[in-house]
Design a protein around this motif. Structure first.
Motif, PDB file in Angstrom:
ATOM      1  N   HIS A   1       0.839  -1.182   0.000  1.00  0.00           N
ATOM      2  CA  HIS A   1       0.000   0.000   0.000  1.00  0.00           C
ATOM      3  C   HIS A   1       0.882   1.242   0.000  1.00  0.00           C
ATOM      4  CE1 HIS A   1      -3.629  -2.290   0.687  1.00  0.00           C
ATOM      5  NE2 HIS A   1      -3.047  -2.923   1.697  1.00  0.00           N
ATOM      6  N   SER A   2       0.341   2.333  -0.498  1.00  0.00           N
ATOM      7  CA  SER A   2       1.043   3.614  -0.485  1.00  0.00           C
ATOM      8  C   SER A   2       0.047   4.690  -0.073  1.00  0.00           C
ATOM      9  CB  SER A   2       1.630   3.919  -1.865  1.00  0.00           C
ATOM     10  OG  SER A   2       2.272   5.177  -1.851  1.00  0.00           O
ATOM     11  N   ILE A   3       0.404   5.468   0.926  1.00  0.00           N
ATOM     12  CA  ILE A   3      -0.431   6.586   1.369  1.00  0.00           C
ATOM     13  C   ILE A   3       0.355   7.869   1.140  1.00  0.00           C
ATOM     14  CG2 ILE A   3      -1.540   7.691   3.342  1.00  0.00           C
ATOM     15  CD1 ILE A   3      -2.121   4.989   4.477  1.00  0.00           C
ATOM     16  N   VAL A   4      -0.220   8.786   0.362  1.00  0.00           N
ATOM     17  CA  VAL A   4       0.432  10.051   0.040  1.00  0.00           C
ATOM     18  C   VAL A   4      -0.368  11.178   0.683  1.00  0.00           C
ATOM     19  CG1 VAL A   4       1.169  11.604  -1.809  1.00  0.00           C
ATOM     20  CG2 VAL A   4       1.282   9.118  -2.140  1.00  0.00           C
ATOM     21  N   ILE A   5       0.301  11.983   1.509  1.00  0.00           N
ATOM     22  CA  ILE A   5      -0.332  13.104   2.186  1.00  0.00           C
ATOM     23  C   ILE A   5       0.077  14.394   1.471  1.00  0.00           C
ATOM     24  CG2 ILE A   5      -0.746  14.230   4.397  1.00  0.00           C
ATOM     25  CD1 ILE A   5      -1.408  11.175   4.242  1.00  0.00           C
ATOM     26  N   PRO A   6      -0.874  15.140   0.905  1.00  0.00           N
ATOM     27  CA  PRO A   6      -0.514  16.360   0.175  1.00  0.00           C
ATOM     28  C   PRO A   6      -0.107  17.478   1.114  1.00  0.00           C
ATOM     29  CG  PRO A   6      -2.889  16.137   0.281  1.00  0.00           C
ATOM     30  CD  PRO A   6      -2.323  14.893   0.894  1.00  0.00           C
ATOM     31  N   ARG A   7       0.437  18.533   0.553  1.00  0.00           N
ATOM     32  CA  ARG A   7       0.753  19.713   1.343  1.00  0.00           C
ATOM     33  C   ARG A   7      -0.541  20.282   1.926  1.00  0.00           C
ATOM     34  NH1 ARG A   7       5.145  23.614  -1.476  1.00  0.00           N
ATOM     35  NH2 ARG A   7       3.530  23.946  -3.018  1.00  0.00           N
ATOM     36  N   GLY A   8      -0.454  20.751   3.163  1.00  0.00           N
ATOM     37  CA  GLY A   8      -1.615  21.329   3.823  1.00  0.00           C
ATOM     38  C   GLY A   8      -2.441  20.333   4.607  1.00  0.00           C
ATOM     39  N   GLU A   9      -2.052  19.067   4.641  1.00  0.00           N
ATOM     40  CA  GLU A   9      -2.834  18.041   5.323  1.00  0.00           C
ATOM     41  C   GLU A   9      -1.944  17.204   6.248  1.00  0.00           C
ATOM     42  OE1 GLU A   9      -6.067  17.840   5.045  1.00  0.00           O
ATOM     43  OE2 GLU A   9      -6.244  19.310   3.425  1.00  0.00           O
ATOM     44  N   THR A  10      -2.557  16.517   7.210  1.00  0.00           N
ATOM     45  CA  THR A  10      -1.888  15.487   8.013  1.00  0.00           C
ATOM     46  C   THR A  10      -2.838  14.294   8.082  1.00  0.00           C
ATOM     47  OG1 THR A  10      -2.777  16.340  10.092  1.00  0.00           O
ATOM     48  CG2 THR A  10      -0.598  17.138   9.416  1.00  0.00           C
ATOM     49  N   PHE A  11      -2.305  13.145   8.524  1.00  0.00           N
ATOM     50  CA  PHE A  11      -3.134  11.938   8.526  1.00  0.00           C
ATOM     51  C   PHE A  11      -2.621  10.978   9.583  1.00  0.00           C
ATOM     52  CE2 PHE A  11      -4.565   7.803   6.794  1.00  0.00           C
ATOM     53  CZ  PHE A  11      -5.910   8.100   6.601  1.00  0.00           C
ATOM     54  N   LYS A  12      -3.549  10.261  10.229  1.00  0.00           N
ATOM     55  CA  LYS A  12      -3.182   9.229  11.184  1.00  0.00           C
ATOM     56  C   LYS A  12      -3.759   7.900  10.710  1.00  0.00           C
ATOM     57  CE  LYS A  12      -3.873   7.580  15.903  1.00  0.00           C
ATOM     58  NZ  LYS A  12      -4.586   7.759  17.181  1.00  0.00           N
ATOM     59  N   PHE A 155       6.191  26.072   6.444  1.00  0.00           N
ATOM     60  CA  PHE A 155       4.989  26.789   6.004  1.00  0.00           C
ATOM     61  C   PHE A 155       4.516  26.293   4.638  1.00  0.00           C
ATOM     62  CE2 PHE A 155       4.767  31.002   8.550  1.00  0.00           C
ATOM     63  CZ  PHE A 155       4.913  30.302   9.728  1.00  0.00           C
ATOM     64  N   THR A 156       5.457  26.037   3.735  1.00  0.00           N
ATOM     65  CA  THR A 156       5.045  25.597   2.389  1.00  0.00           C
ATOM     66  C   THR A 156       4.310  24.269   2.462  1.00  0.00           C
ATOM     67  OG1 THR A 156       7.171  24.495   1.954  1.00  0.00           O
ATOM     68  CG2 THR A 156       6.950  26.792   1.246  1.00  0.00           C
ATOM     69  N   ARG A 157       4.707  23.392   3.396  1.00  0.00           N
ATOM     70  CA  ARG A 157       4.031  22.095   3.534  1.00  0.00           C
ATOM     71  C   ARG A 157       2.692  22.249   4.256  1.00  0.00           C
ATOM     72  NH1 ARG A 157       9.350  20.333   6.032  1.00  0.00           N
ATOM     73  NH2 ARG A 157      10.722  20.017   4.244  1.00  0.00           N
ATOM     74  N   TRP A 158       2.688  23.028   5.333  1.00  0.00           N
ATOM     75  CA  TRP A 158       1.474  23.176   6.139  1.00  0.00           C
ATOM     76  C   TRP A 158       0.357  23.873   5.376  1.00  0.00           C
ATOM     77  CZ3 TRP A 158       2.641  24.865  11.871  1.00  0.00           C
ATOM     78  CH2 TRP A 158       3.119  23.760  12.577  1.00  0.00           C
ATOM     79  N   TYR A 159       0.704  24.930   4.630  1.00  0.00           N
ATOM     80  CA  TYR A 159      -0.325  25.776   4.027  1.00  0.00           C
ATOM     81  C   TYR A 159      -0.340  25.703   2.502  1.00  0.00           C
ATOM     82  CZ  TYR A 159      -0.550  27.651   8.732  1.00  0.00           C
ATOM     83  OH  TYR A 159      -0.690  27.770  10.095  1.00  0.00           O
ATOM     84  N   ASN A 160       0.435  24.771   1.924  1.00  0.00           N
ATOM     85  CA  ASN A 160       0.459  24.587   0.472  1.00  0.00           C
ATOM     86  C   ASN A 160       0.778  25.900  -0.243  1.00  0.00           C
ATOM     87  OD1 ASN A 160       0.318  23.258  -1.951  1.00  0.00           O
ATOM     88  ND2 ASN A 160      -1.913  23.348  -2.089  1.00  0.00           N
TER      89      ASN A 160
END
Length: 201
Positions: A1-12, A155-160
């Motif tokens: 499996h592969s889970i990709v988290i985009p900029r501006g998001e987090t995931f658990k 910031f670039t990752r958190w807020y895209n």
């Protein structure tokens, strides 16, 4: 499996063995669905915080670079391994892990960090304030003497965002503080402008 988290998001997520994983923005986790092999191996690009379910017969391994991996039996730790970064950093919260840095193996104690330079293949091991490296999963970020360049990468990752520096010299300005993630960006920039060293447009 592969889970990709985009900029501006987090995931658990919770893996099949019960291990809990928090993934920060702009991160990817690759893993087998059932861990049938002798080890529980995942591959991480970006940043992840792991609370690993204990299993003395199946070590949990995080591969963060072709020459860098972390092996644990059951513990809590953070791995920062963004593709664009020069460093891979593992921060141990509790338990025991062994960091494999090229030909060098480092057994870590809680409250320490291993930093591995992907370019020079050199590694360093030292005590740290753990909260500065795991606070992101709680929705804020603590930092001390962090360069503006590194802060803007967060910031670039958190807020895209895409951020450009009109003057390269300001990249080296150091900041310390604590920022809440879900606040509006304007107050965050205004706080940084209070130093009179930098201006945002």
């Amino acid at each position: 499996h592969s889970i990709v988290i985009p900029r501006g998001e987090t995931f658990k997520l919770i893996l099949c063995d019960g291990t809990e994983v928090w993934l920060n923005a702009n991160s990817e986790l690759r893993y087998l669905s059932d861990f049938n092999a002798d080890t529980r191996t995942v591959e991480l690009t970006g940043q992840g915080y792991f609370e690993v379910t204990k299993n003395a017969h199946k070590p949990f391994i995080v591969k963060a670079d072709k020459d860098y991996s972390v092996e644990v039996l059951g513990t809590s730790f953070n791995v920062n391994a963004y593709a664009e970064g020069t460093w891979v950093k593992t921060t141990l919260v509790e338990g025991r892990v062994e960091a494999h840095c090229g030909n060098k193996n480092i057994i870590m104690a809680p409250g320490t960090q291993v930093a591995y330079n992907k370019t020079t293949q050199e590694s360093d091991y030292f005590p740290v304030n753990v909260q500065q490296f795991i606070s992101w999963k709680e929705g804020y970020y603590e930092f001390e003497d962090m360069s503006l360049e590194e802060l803007m990468q967060i910031f670039t990752r958190w807020y895209n965002l895409n951020i450009e520096f009109a003057d390269p010299k300001v990249k080296e300005i150091k900041f310390s503080g604590r920022l809440k993630r879900y606040e509006d960006l304007r107050p965050l920039f205004e706080m940084l402008e209070y130093t009179r060293d930098v201006n945002f447009i």
